[in-house]
Enzyme design. Structure first.
Site, PDB file in Angstrom:
ATOM      1  N   ASP A  52       0.839  -1.200   0.000  1.00 16.43           N
ATOM      2  CA  ASP A  52       0.000   0.000   0.000  1.00 16.43           C
ATOM      3  C   ASP A  52       0.875   1.252   0.000  1.00 16.43           C
ATOM      4  OD1 ASP A  52       0.860  -0.252   2.596  1.00 16.43           O
ATOM      5  OD2 ASP A  52      -1.118  -0.071   3.520  1.00 16.43           O
ATOM      6  N   SER A  53       2.227   1.048   0.003  1.00 18.36           N
ATOM      7  CA  SER A  53       3.149   2.161  -0.240  1.00 18.36           C
ATOM      8  C   SER A  53       2.933   2.713  -1.648  1.00 18.36           C
ATOM      9  CB  SER A  53       4.604   1.709  -0.061  1.00 18.36           C
ATOM     10  OG  SER A  53       4.842   0.510  -0.785  1.00 18.36           O
ATOM     11  N   ASP A  91      -1.078  -6.008  -0.212  1.00 18.85           N
ATOM     12  CA  ASP A  91      -1.490  -5.361   1.040  1.00 18.85           C
ATOM     13  C   ASP A  91      -2.987  -5.102   1.018  1.00 18.85           C
ATOM     14  OD1 ASP A  91       0.509  -4.961   2.921  1.00 18.85           O
ATOM     15  OD2 ASP A  91       1.329  -3.222   1.866  1.00 18.85           O
ATOM     16  N   LYS A 121      -1.489  -9.400   2.686  1.00 19.29           N
ATOM     17  CA  LYS A 121      -0.780  -8.995   3.899  1.00 19.29           C
ATOM     18  C   LYS A 121      -1.639  -7.992   4.642  1.00 19.29           C
ATOM     19  CE  LYS A 121       3.124  -6.166   3.806  1.00 19.29           C
ATOM     20  NZ  LYS A 121       2.677  -4.977   4.543  1.00 19.29           N
ATOM     21  N   GLU A 123      -1.822  -5.527   8.522  1.00 20.61           N
ATOM     22  CA  GLU A 123      -1.036  -4.984   9.633  1.00 20.61           C
ATOM     23  C   GLU A 123      -1.739  -5.216  10.959  1.00 20.61           C
ATOM     24  OE1 GLU A 123      -0.161  -0.837   8.877  1.00 20.61           O
ATOM     25  OE2 GLU A 123       0.741  -1.271   6.923  1.00 20.61           O
ATOM     26  N   GLU A 190       8.803  -4.461  10.614  1.00 25.08           N
ATOM     27  CA  GLU A 190       9.299  -3.184  10.085  1.00 25.08           C
ATOM     28  C   GLU A 190       9.874  -2.318  11.197  1.00 25.08           C
ATOM     29  OE1 GLU A 190       6.646  -1.175   7.394  1.00 25.08           O
ATOM     30  OE2 GLU A 190       7.887   0.632   7.325  1.00 25.08           O
TER      31      GLU A 190
END
Ligand code: KIV
Length: 272
Positions: A52-53, A91, A121, A123, A190
């Site tokens: 999602d970057s 993401d 993925k 978070e 991270e």
């Protein structure tokens, strides 16, 4: 001879697990489009992360929060079309899984069905246990993400190293253990202290992939625009630049403009 897609041995979660077991490090990079995915895959990158970057590097937003599920699916399907070998993880964007586990499952299924990706993925740890469980129960491989979780940037307030204090470090270890027990196939850590990442990688049996988490993990991930030096401003300590594409691209474009203005381009051989 061109390599037909079906001739290439594809990376699976099983192979990633085997790589951890035999001590072979896993290489992972972000990818957001077809052309880049083709290059990264052909070079032999094991895992491509449609991060999602993309919200930052592709769309120019300050955070990862604005990117939508539809936009992630668009990026992911472009990447999948460029890949023959790599395992493609997508993401789940902010807001697509935190609300409730039914919505999380719906979002994960949309990603898998509409993009053709191989896993997702998300978070967080204990807070998203229900969502992880529902998604796994549908047969979708899940990668966890702990430590600095950029979707929570407004809770953290800064992008500095996480889990330096024992309480946060212990929660991270517990969350990692929980994600493994639920059935996640790997976890990204991270921006945490190297020793903490080592402790997690040594305790857990699934692959641990680090970004700013030191060398004692099972693999590394970087944002491709950062490691290729396309983006010049972002200079965290953990980033190694393997190229200076910003300079190479600027020089190429400057030369093109000069040639157009001076009537040097196109020449006779470049015309019909
Ligand atoms: O979105 C992303 O690029 C990521 C990596 C930093 C791991 O999640």
């Amino acid at each position: 001879m061109s390599v037909h897609k079906s001739d290439v041995k594809k990376i699976t979660t099983h192979q990633l697990q085997n790589m951890k077991e035999r001590g072979e490090k896993i290489s992972m990079l972000t990818a957001y489009d077809f052309s880049m995915a083709t290059i990264l895959d052909a070079a032999g990158t094991d895992v491509l992360l449609v991060g999602d970057s993309a919200s930052n590097v592709m769309a120019g937003h300050e955070t990862t929060l604005p990117i939508t599920l539809d936009q992630m699916i668009y990026h992911a399907s472009s990447v999948v079309r460029g890949v023959s070998r790599a395992f493609v993880v997508v993401d789940m964007p902010f807001g697509s899984y935190q609300g409730n586990s039914s919505e999380a499952l719906r979002s994960a299924i949309r990603i898998m069905k509409e993009s053709g990706a191989h896993g997702i993925k998300l978070e967080g740890g204990a807070e998203i246990k229900e969502s992880v469980t529902r998604i796994l129960s549908a047969g979708v491989p899940v990668m966890g993400h702990l430590g600095l979780t950029p979707q929570s940037i407004y809770k953290f307030g800064t992008y500095t190293v996480r889990a330096k204090e024992e309480a946060e470090a212990q929660k991270l270890v517990d969350d990692a253990q929980l994600l493994q027990e639920l059935g996640c196939f790997a976890i990204v850590l991270e921006k945490i202290p190297s020793e903490l990442a080592k402790r997690v990688a040594e305790t857990l049996t699934i692959p641990i992939i680090g970004i700013g988490a030191g060398p004692h993990v099972d693999g590394q991930v970087l944002v491709v625009h950062d490691m290729l030096g396309i983006n010049k401003e972002f200079k965290p300590r953990f980033l190694r630049r393997y190229a200076d594409l910003h300079t190479i691209m600027t020089d190429a474009v400057t030369n093109y403009i000069k040639d157009v203005k001076s009537l040097d381009f196109p020449n006779e051989k470049e015309a019909y």
